[in-house]
Every structure is written in C-alpha cells, then in structure tokens.
Design a protein around this motif. Structure first.
Motif, PDB file in Angstrom:
ATOM      1  N   THR A  32       0.821  -1.210   0.000  1.00  0.00           N
ATOM      2  CA  THR A  32       0.000   0.000   0.000  1.00  0.00           C
ATOM      3  C   THR A  32       0.853   1.258   0.000  1.00  0.00           C
ATOM      4  OG1 THR A  32      -0.138  -0.075   2.421  1.00  0.00           O
ATOM      5  CG2 THR A  32      -1.897  -1.152   1.179  1.00  0.00           C
ATOM      6  N   HIS A  33       2.068   1.170   0.524  1.00  0.00           N
ATOM      7  CA  HIS A  33       2.942   2.351   0.571  1.00  0.00           C
ATOM      8  C   HIS A  33       3.710   2.446  -0.743  1.00  0.00           C
ATOM      9  CE1 HIS A  33       5.781   5.374   1.886  1.00  0.00           C
ATOM     10  NE2 HIS A  33       5.139   5.477   3.035  1.00  0.00           N
TER      11      HIS A  33
ATOM     12  N   ASP B 103       6.531   6.218   7.242  1.00  0.00           N
ATOM     13  CA  ASP B 103       5.571   7.307   7.362  1.00  0.00           C
ATOM     14  C   ASP B 103       5.054   7.673   5.977  1.00  0.00           C
ATOM     15  OD1 ASP B 103       5.796   7.523  10.122  1.00  0.00           O
ATOM     16  OD2 ASP B 103       7.538   8.859   9.979  1.00  0.00           O
ATOM     17  N   ASP B 104       4.004   8.469   5.939  1.00  0.00           N
ATOM     18  CA  ASP B 104       3.361   8.796   4.667  1.00  0.00           C
ATOM     19  C   ASP B 104       4.314   9.457   3.683  1.00  0.00           C
ATOM     20  OD1 ASP B 104       1.040   7.723   5.598  1.00  0.00           O
ATOM     21  OD2 ASP B 104       0.153   9.637   6.224  1.00  0.00           O
TER      22      ASP B 104
END
Length: 468
Positions: free
Chosen positions: A21-22, A94-95
C-alpha cells in the motif's frame, strides 16, 4: 477436514505476489530482498537496519511484533522471513517517506554485512597465547594502581574498615563487619576487576582481535583469558591471584597471601566448609524466622541480621578450613569469588551458590514483591507496551517541550500524553474527586493503590482509552 483447507490456503498465498500500500515499497523491495539474502533474516542485523533507517533502536519485542516474528524465548536469535521483513518495513514507513531516501541506507547496510561478519569470525577464532595473557595480567595490575578514580573509591571503603578496627568494638562480632554495615557490595571485587579490562588493550591490539571501537572488550577478554587463568599453578593464574590480593588489601586493609589464593586444596576446603555451614537446616530455618520476625524492625534491619549471619557462617567456614579467621575469612571468600568469576564461574553447589540462595530469599521476601517504578523513557514504555499487546503502529515518543517547534517533532496524531510531575497538596485535593472523570462517556479510569506504579497505571490508561 480442516487441514486440507488450511494447506490449500497457505499454498495459494505463497503463489500470490506481494502487494503493497505504501508507494515507496516499489523501490525498496529489491534492496530489502538483497539485504535479507545477505543477512539470512537474522533479527539482530535487521534491528541494525531499522536503527539506521529510523535513527533509534527498537526493542526486540517491538521489532518482533512489527514483523510478526515469534520471539526466540531463549532459544537463540530468531529469524524473519523475506515477507516479514518487507511487511515490517512497510508498517514502519511514514506517509512522506520515499524509496530515494531509504534505498541508499539499505544498500549500505547490505554491503557492510560482510565486513561485520568477518570481524565476528575474527573475534571467534582469536586464540590468546599464554605470553599475551600474562602481559595483560601485569598491565591490568599496573593500570589499576595508577587509576585515580579507583584510588578514590578504595580510599572511602578503606577508611570505613580502618575506623572499624580502631573503634574498640568487638572485631569478632559479625554484625559489625564492614561487609554487613556497608553492605556485601563492598566485597564485590569481581565488579571492580571487570571494569579494568575495558581500557587495557591498545588500539592495535583491539584491531588484531577483531574488536571495533564500539565493541566492549570486557566479556571478550574474560572469555579469551579464561583457560590461562584456570590453569592452576601457571604464571597467569599466579599473576591473577596477585592482582586480586592487591585490590582486596586496598579496599579492606586485609592482607591475603598470593600463596593462599594459589593453593587449590585450601580453597577447596574453604568452599566446601562454608557451603556446608550455610546449607545446614538449622541455619536455613533461622534465616526464615529472622526474615518473618517483624519484632526485629524494618526490612532493612532484618536484612542486616541475615547478612550478619552469612558473614559469621563464611568466617566460620574459612576458619574451619584453616585458611583465615574472622573478617579475614570473608575477605578471602570474596577473593575466591573474584577468581572464580574470571575463570568461568564458581562450581554449582559451592559456597557462592549457597550464599546466593540465601540472598535470593531476601529478595523474594522484601524486594521482588514490590512494584518497580518505570523510568520516564519512551523505549521502556514501548517495550512494556509490546508485552501488554500495544498495537505495532502505536508507540511512545519523547516530548522535549511545549513550544510549537518542539511539539512539531512529535508524530501526529497523538492519542495520549504521559506526564511525570510531583504531587502537591492542591493537586491531591482536586484528585480526591472523580466527578469530572465520571462525566466523560466511555473513559476508562483506575485508581492507583500500589506505590511506584504510576508509570504502569499511566500506560494502562493510555492503552485502554485508545480509539477503537
């Protein structure tokens, strides 16, 4: 009937390509797989990778939970599969993290693996010669004699011993022995001797042995010198006895001869006679009575009574063996313990083991049943939280201040804040009412009734009130 279904599901999952997903994982997958191939999933080396990427070392419990790895449970260092490593890294990102940021770090860790493993092999294969061991023994003694900090430490302990001898008190009264009044740690010569090993090697010697500048040489040297020190009658063992006798005299003012410390027959009798006295049923029964007799005073008072009994038993064992009398017997036994610690440990069932068992009773009676306070440290709260089942995506961070710039360093969103502050009378008066707390719908609250448990209660409050 359920086994074929489970096997089929497992087989199907193994054939299904991993999806992420990242977005950064697309570029990180290949270097992470190369790292896993090189490290073979070794958890310690994966921990070093996480530390290099995040700038902070994750406790083993957190790391295992993050990757879904079962802890080793004392059965050696556990390993992670390739998928577990990839999933763990993705969960930690992290995003805003990118492959460009972390790929070079992962590649550098991979290329450094070979060098680190070569150093580990070099350390494992290093064999210390008797000549080198003897040289180190002599250097250890000279270094200790010139150590200013050690002189200051020994001078304080020596002054207490000198005052005791000049006090006019009964020097045969074991309850007045310095090791009872000051505590048994005053005779923990092995602790003092171990520290000296940390700085005795030259940079060239460290490099030749495979030690990096950050490696701790103490355990390494103790292991490599063990066989020479254990060779009784040898030059290294005698030099070791001379060093131990020196520190004993510096601390206590009690001369212990090198010949006595080199006489295995005498030391064997001391060990056997002391162990027999401490293990006697009558002695053990008396220990139990003292520990439970509140009329003797506080726990500290009762501990001192038992320590006096131990000192008396140790002195009697040395006297019965014809090695030393009175407090000198306690000092001699402490010297033997220090020798044994550097030669691979004392024999099971001996005097040191018998004394340790009595002190374990003291700990069980007074100390281990108390709640231990938690240090206000994110690493400690993360480790304990992992054991309590804290979700892997939630962790504690240090708050350095309440200024906007300092608060910006704390990842968001924040679910709870733990604050360590003194309890004033005004605060206690406000805290005596739970009306405000009770009015908050869905809030979990528990009162602290155990001393030192404030950190644990705070952790439970934070944990129990997490959203979802």
């Amino acid at each position: 009937p359920e086994c074929p279904l489970l096997c089929a599901l497992s087989w199907k999952e193994a054939d299904t390509p991993m999806s992420f997903t990242h977005p950064a994982m697309t570029g990180l997958k290949a270097p992470l797989e190369s790292f896993h191939d090189a490290s073979e999933g070794n958890l310690q080396e994966i921990a070093e990778l996480f530390a290099a990427m995040s700038g902070q070392f994750l406790p083993p419990e957190i790391l295992c939970q993050l990757m879904g790895v079962e802890p080793g449970g004392g059965q050696g260092v556990p390993c992670a599969s390739k998928e577990q490593l990839l999933r763990g890294i993705e969960a930690a990102l992290d995003d805003g993290d990118t492959a460009e940021k972390y790929a070079p770090i992962i590649e550098a860790q991979t290329s450094g693996l070979a060098g680190r493993r070569e150093l580990a092999r070099k350390k494992e294969a290093y064999e210390m010669s008797e000549k080198m061991a003897l040289d180190l023994e002599k250097r250890l003694l000279e270094q200790m004699k010139g150590d200013g900090d050690l002189k200051e430490h020994t001078a304080k302990a020596r002054s207490v011993h000198d005052a005791w001898r000049q006090s006019g008190q009964d020097l045969a009264d074991s309850s007045l022995f310095p090791s009872v009044v000051m505590g048994p740690m005053v005779l923990a010569f092995d602790r003092i001797l171990a520290v000296a090993h940390a700085t005795v090697l030259t940079p060239a010697e460290r490099e030749g042995m495979g030690l990096t500048p950050t490696d701790d040489p103490v355990s390494f040297l103790l292991t490599k010198m063990e066989k020479h020190r254990a060779s009784t009658g040898g030059a290294v063992a005698r030099a070791q006895a001379e060093r131990v006798a020196w520190i004993a005299n510096e601390v206590t003012g009690t001369p212990i001869s090198v010949e006595t410390l080199s006489n295995e027959e005498v030391l064997g009798r001391v060990d056997a006679d002391t162990a027999a006295g401490v293990k006697e049923a009558a002695f053990q029964d008396k220990v139990e009575k003292v520990l439970n007799d509140v009329s003797l005073g506080t726990s500290d008072d009762r501990v001192k009574v038992v320590e006096g009994m131990l000192a008396s038993a140790v002195a009697a064992g040395a006297s019965k063996a014809g090695a030393a009398d009175g407090y000198a017997g306690c000092v001699l036994t402490a010297c033997v313990a220090a020798l044994s610690a550097e030669r691979g440990g004392a024999a099971e069932g001996g005097a040191a083991d018998a004394v340790r068992q009595v002190r374990r009773k003291i700990g069980d009676r007074f100390f281990r049943k108390k709640w231990l306070p938690l240090e206000s440290n994110p690493d400690i709260f993360n480790a304990l939280g992992a054991q309590l089942g804290l979700p892997p995506h939630v962790c504690f961070h240090e708050v350095f201040g309440l200024d906007p710039d300092l608060l910006a360093m704390v990842p968001s969103p924040s679910s709870a804040v733990l604050v360590c502050f003194p309890l004033t009378d005004s605060y206690k008066a406000k805290a005596s009412s739970t009306e405000t707390l009770g009015s908050v719908d869905g809030l979990y609250f528990m009162r602290q009734t155990i001393p030192n448990a404030c950190g644990t209660v705070g952790l439970i409050h934070a944990f129990a009130n997490l959203a979802g």
